[in-house]
Structure formats: structure tokens, C-alpha cells
Design a protein around this motif. Structure first.
Motif, short mmCIF file in Angstrom:
data_model
loop_
_atom_site.label_atom_id
_atom_site.label_comp_id
_atom_site.label_asym_id
_atom_site.label_seq_id
_atom_site.Cartn_x
_atom_site.Cartn_y
_atom_site.Cartn_z
N HIS A 153 -11.92 -0.05 -4.61
CA HIS A 153 -10.72 -0.86 -4.39
C HIS A 153 -11.09 -2.29 -4.04
N LEU A 154 -10.22 -3.21 -4.38
CA LEU A 154 -10.31 -4.61 -3.95
C LEU A 154 -9.40 -4.77 -2.75
N THR A 155 -9.94 -5.26 -1.64
CA THR A 155 -9.11 -5.41 -0.45
C THR A 155 -8.02 -6.46 -0.69
N ALA A 156 -6.90 -6.26 -0.01
CA ALA A 156 -5.82 -7.24 -0.09
C ALA A 156 -6.25 -8.53 0.59
N GLN A 157 -5.69 -9.65 0.12
CA GLN A 157 -5.94 -10.94 0.75
C GLN A 157 -4.68 -11.79 0.65
N THR A 158 -4.41 -12.57 1.69
CA THR A 158 -3.27 -13.48 1.69
C THR A 158 -3.68 -14.79 2.35
N LEU A 159 -3.01 -15.86 1.97
CA LEU A 159 -3.18 -17.16 2.62
C LEU A 159 -2.04 -17.45 3.59
N ASP A 160 -1.12 -16.51 3.70
CA ASP A 160 0.09 -16.68 4.51
C ASP A 160 -0.15 -16.12 5.92
N LEU A 161 -0.09 -16.97 6.92
CA LEU A 161 -0.34 -16.54 8.29
C LEU A 161 0.67 -15.51 8.76
N ASP A 162 1.93 -15.67 8.38
CA ASP A 162 2.96 -14.71 8.79
C ASP A 162 2.70 -13.32 8.20
N VAL A 163 2.24 -13.29 6.96
CA VAL A 163 1.88 -12.01 6.34
C VAL A 163 0.72 -11.37 7.10
N ALA A 164 -0.27 -12.18 7.47
CA ALA A 164 -1.42 -11.66 8.22
C ALA A 164 -0.98 -11.07 9.56
N LYS A 165 -0.04 -11.74 10.22
CA LYS A 165 0.47 -11.22 11.50
C LYS A 165 1.19 -9.89 11.30
N ASP A 166 1.91 -9.77 10.20
CA ASP A 166 2.57 -8.50 9.87
C ASP A 166 1.54 -7.40 9.62
N TRP A 167 0.49 -7.72 8.85
CA TRP A 167 -0.56 -6.75 8.59
C TRP A 167 -1.22 -6.28 9.89
N PHE A 168 -1.45 -7.20 10.79
CA PHE A 168 -2.11 -6.88 12.05
C PHE A 168 -1.37 -5.78 12.79
N VAL A 169 -0.06 -5.85 12.79
CA VAL A 169 0.77 -4.86 13.50
C VAL A 169 0.96 -3.60 12.65
N ARG A 170 1.34 -3.79 11.40
CA ARG A 170 1.78 -2.67 10.57
C ARG A 170 0.64 -1.76 10.12
N PHE A 171 -0.50 -2.34 9.75
CA PHE A 171 -1.57 -1.55 9.16
C PHE A 171 -2.36 -0.74 10.18
N GLU A 172 -2.14 -1.00 11.47
CA GLU A 172 -2.80 -0.18 12.48
C GLU A 172 -2.37 1.28 12.33
N GLY A 173 -1.15 1.49 11.86
CA GLY A 173 -0.65 2.85 11.68
C GLY A 173 -1.35 3.62 10.58
N ALA A 174 -2.17 2.93 9.77
CA ALA A 174 -2.97 3.60 8.74
C ALA A 174 -4.42 3.74 9.17
N GLY A 175 -4.73 3.34 10.42
CA GLY A 175 -6.07 3.47 10.94
C GLY A 175 -6.92 2.22 10.81
N LEU A 176 -6.32 1.09 10.39
CA LEU A 176 -7.10 -0.14 10.26
C LEU A 176 -7.28 -0.80 11.62
N ASP A 177 -8.22 -1.74 11.67
CA ASP A 177 -8.76 -2.21 12.93
C ASP A 177 -8.25 -3.58 13.36
N GLY A 178 -7.46 -4.26 12.51
CA GLY A 178 -7.00 -5.60 12.82
C GLY A 178 -7.00 -6.46 11.58
N VAL A 179 -7.38 -7.73 11.73
CA VAL A 179 -7.37 -8.68 10.62
C VAL A 179 -8.66 -9.50 10.65
N ILE A 180 -9.17 -9.83 9.46
CA ILE A 180 -10.30 -10.74 9.30
C ILE A 180 -9.78 -12.06 8.75
#
Length: 363
Positions: A153-180
Motif C-alpha cells: 500500500h501507499l500511505t495517505a498524504q495530505t498538505l491540509d493541516l485540518d485534514v491532518a488534525k482529523d486523521w490524528f483523532v479519527r485514525f487512532e480507532g484503527a490502531g494508528l499511532d498519530g501523525v507524521i
């Protein structure tokens, strides 16, 4: 100095510096929690290198086959090996894949196949891309990788800070560790902390039921290796949840002296009331919730387990719970002499809203 991306010895992966807030003006990716891995492909030969330079190839034969189908004939990739169970990351199952028996490796490669998440391209054909800016390396990675393969898989990437903040909160529920966060003009710098990582941090009051001595501990100078931690479940059983292990050397000596004075074993006063007494005296049993065996011997053997009474309470910081256990070691914040051990239960642990890993892949 030029980096030899095709050498027989692996280069060290680029690292990330921990920060508390997501910085603006960067490229953002989900922070996967698996085994960091550099994939070197030279024609039909795939080599999987760990962050520490260990050859992981033999442990993941299914990934070798998948990467031969999904990557160019000559490339060097940076990414993460993960295992997905019931639509979320499963770090515990991933750890089980590092096994000395070839038969076990073959069995698990079918029963619990791993997947590779690519997030950087260091070399392609005869071109060394380590001096190429991140934005251009990302474009090259997108063009080079066959993302139709189920295991690559190719990891998702965004240049949008608001999207990154959403990922930080939402993706924890799938076992992810935060944001890079990656500087768009940043080059690939092996073993340098030139990226930024923003991880989840929480605190909890937990029970200290025992300890292990450090590998450098001696009879003359005992040193603490780790605190053995627990929480009480709804049945009143104190489950082992993991350890806290990062202490300055001076503190290791101080805590080892303190805890050794409180050590109890079979026959000692109070031992029978210890929540793990039965596990410590039955060599074929375990501490409740533990994976590894607990040694009940009273000797001072390196990394052997020791029980203490009375039980202590400590506040720790942590990033994530995997089921009923800490995914990574906890960090001591302060001792809680005002708390009773029995009051330390799982009820204080925040459970993130579950979200399928497919949501992350579709981001």
C-alpha cells in the motif's frame, strides 16, 4: 558525502522528532505502528531491513512475493510492515512473526499475512533520490508503486493541516499511532530526526506489583530494569498491562534499593495476598494478562521477576492500549501515595472510537 543506497549494508532510516502540536506548512501522513522497514530490490532479489539493520527477509516470505509484483526492478523503499486483524492494526500478532522456526514462519505467513505500507522512495533505477526534496520523492513513489496489490500500500498524504488534525483523532480507532509531518523541501537524511511525529499521550494511575532488575544490575549495585504494572478488571483480577522502564541510572539504583526491601516470595508474610502469588509459584502459569512467563525464584538472576508488598500506585503517561495492555512502555509521571491499589481499574482508560483500517487506506 554520497549515500550508498545499493550497498550490501543497509542505510539507517530517517527519524522523527517528537513534538506536541502538528506544525503548519508540511506534508502529513498517518503514523503507522508496525516494524519500520527498508525494502531493497535489485532485480529479483528482495531484502527487508529493520530500523536497526537486521535482515527481516526470512520472517516475511509472503511480503517478498508481494513486493516482487508491486515494485520496480531496482528500487529502495522506506515503509512499515503491519499485520491487520479484524480491520485494525495488530501489533501483538506482528511481534509473533519474529520466530526461529521455519515451519512456524511458513504457517503464520499464511494464517496471519503481513502487509507493507510504503511512505518514501530513496532510489529508483540508477538514481539516488536521497538528495531530492520530499515533494518530488512522493511523486516518484506514487508513479513507481503498483498500489493495486492487496499486500502493498501507499500511505495517505495530505498538505491540509485540518485534514491532518482529523486523521490524528479519527485514525487512532484503527490502531494508528498519530501523525507524521514532513518538510516539503526536506531531503532524506539517514539516522537524522528531520521529520516530526505527533503521538497520542494520556495518563493513568496503575498498580506496581513487582519489578525486574536491569541487565547491568549486580549484587553490589542493584539497578531497576522495569516496574511491572497492573490494573484491576471488573472481576477484581489484577491484569498485567505492561511495564515502565525508562529511568536515569541514579534513579535505577535508588528504586532498586527501595523495591528490594519490599520484595516478597513464598513463605513471606503477605505473599499469599499478592494478586500474582499463584502465578509466581506455578511455573506453568502466567501473571494474569501476561504473554511471557513470570519467574517465582528468589535469586538475583538478570531480568528475573520480583513481587512486592505492599502494592504501590504510580501515575504513568502512555500512548495507546492494545486490548487490555499497553502497546509501548509507560513513562513514570509521579508516585500516588494517596491512591489505593484497588481503585486503579480499566474504567479510567479512554477507548477511541473504532474505525476500520480501510478508512485509512481510502483517505
Amino acid at each position: 558525502m554520497s549515500i550508498d543506497v545499493w550497498g550490501s549494508e543497509p542505510i539507517k532510516p530517517m527519524l522523527a522528532k517528537a513534538v506536541t502540536d502538528i506544525p503548519a506548512g508540511m506534508a502529513y501522513e498517518p503514523k503507522w505502528d508496525g516494524f519500520r522497514c527498508l525494502v531493497q530490490r535489485i532485480d529479483d532479489k528482495i531484502t527487508l531491513w529493520s530500523r536497526g539493520g537486521k535482515d527481516l527477509t526470512v520472517y516475511f516470505p509472503e511480503l517478498v512475493a508481494a513486493l516482487l509484483e508491486a515494485t520496480p526492478a531496482r528500487c529502495l523503499l522506506d515503509g512499515e510492515i503491519v499485520i491487520i486483524t479484524e480491520d485494525r492494526l495488530d501489533f501483538e500478532r506482528l511481534q509473533e512473526r519474529i520466530h526461529p522456526a521455519a515451519s512456524r514462519i511458513a504457517k503464520l505467513s499464511v494464517e496471519r499475512p503481513a502487509q507493507f505500507i510504503a511512505f518514501d522512495l530513496l532510489a529508483l533505477d540508477d538514481e539516488n533520490l536521497t538528495t531530492t526534496p520530499e515533494a518530488d520523492r512522493r511523486k516518484a513513489l506514487e508513479a513507481a508503486l503498483d498500489t493495486d496489490h492487496d499486500a502493498v500500500h501507499l500511505t495517505a498524504q495530505t498538505l491540509d493541516l485540518d485534514v491532518a488534525k482529523d486523521w490524528f483523532v479519527r485514525f487512532e480507532g484503527a490502531g494508528l499511532d498519530g501523525v507524521i509531518a514532513k518538510p516539503l523541501d526536506g531531503t532524506y537524511q539517514p539516522d537524522k530526526r528531520t521529520m516530526f511525529k505527533i503521538k497520542h499521550k494520556r495518563t493513568a494511575d496503575v498498580v506496581v506489583l513487582g519489578f525486574r532488575l536491569h541487565k547491568n544490575s549486580t549484587e553490589e549495585t542493584p539497578l531497576l530494569g522495569s516496574l511491572q504494572l497492573g490494573l484491576f478488571d471488573e472481576t477484581g483480577t489484577c491484569q498485567f498491562i505492561g511495564v515502565a522502564s525508562s529511568f536515569p541510572t541514579a534513579k535505577r539504583a535508588e528504586l532498586a534499593t527501595l523495591l528490594l526491601a519490599q520484595e516478597v516470595g513464598p513463605g513471606d508474610a503477605g505473599f499469599d495476598e499478592h494478586p500474582w502469588a499463584e502465578a509466581a509459584t506455578e511455573m506453568h502459569d502466567r501473571r494474569p494478562g501476561a504473554i511471557s512467563r513470570w519467574s517465582g525464584s528468589q535469586g538475583r538472576v538478570e531480568q528475573e521477576g520480583h513481587l512486592i508488598m505492599p502494592l504501590l500506585v504510580v501515575e504513568i503517561s502512555f500512548d495507546y492500549f492494545e486490548g487490555t495492555r499497553l502497546r509501548h512502555n509507560g513513562q513514570v509521571v509521579r508516585w500516588r501515595t494517596d491512591r489505593e491499589p484497588e481503585s486503579c481499574t480499566y474504567e479510567q482508560i479512554e477507548v477511541p472510537t473504532a474505525v476500520g483500517i480501510s478508512t485509512v487506506f481510502d483517505a
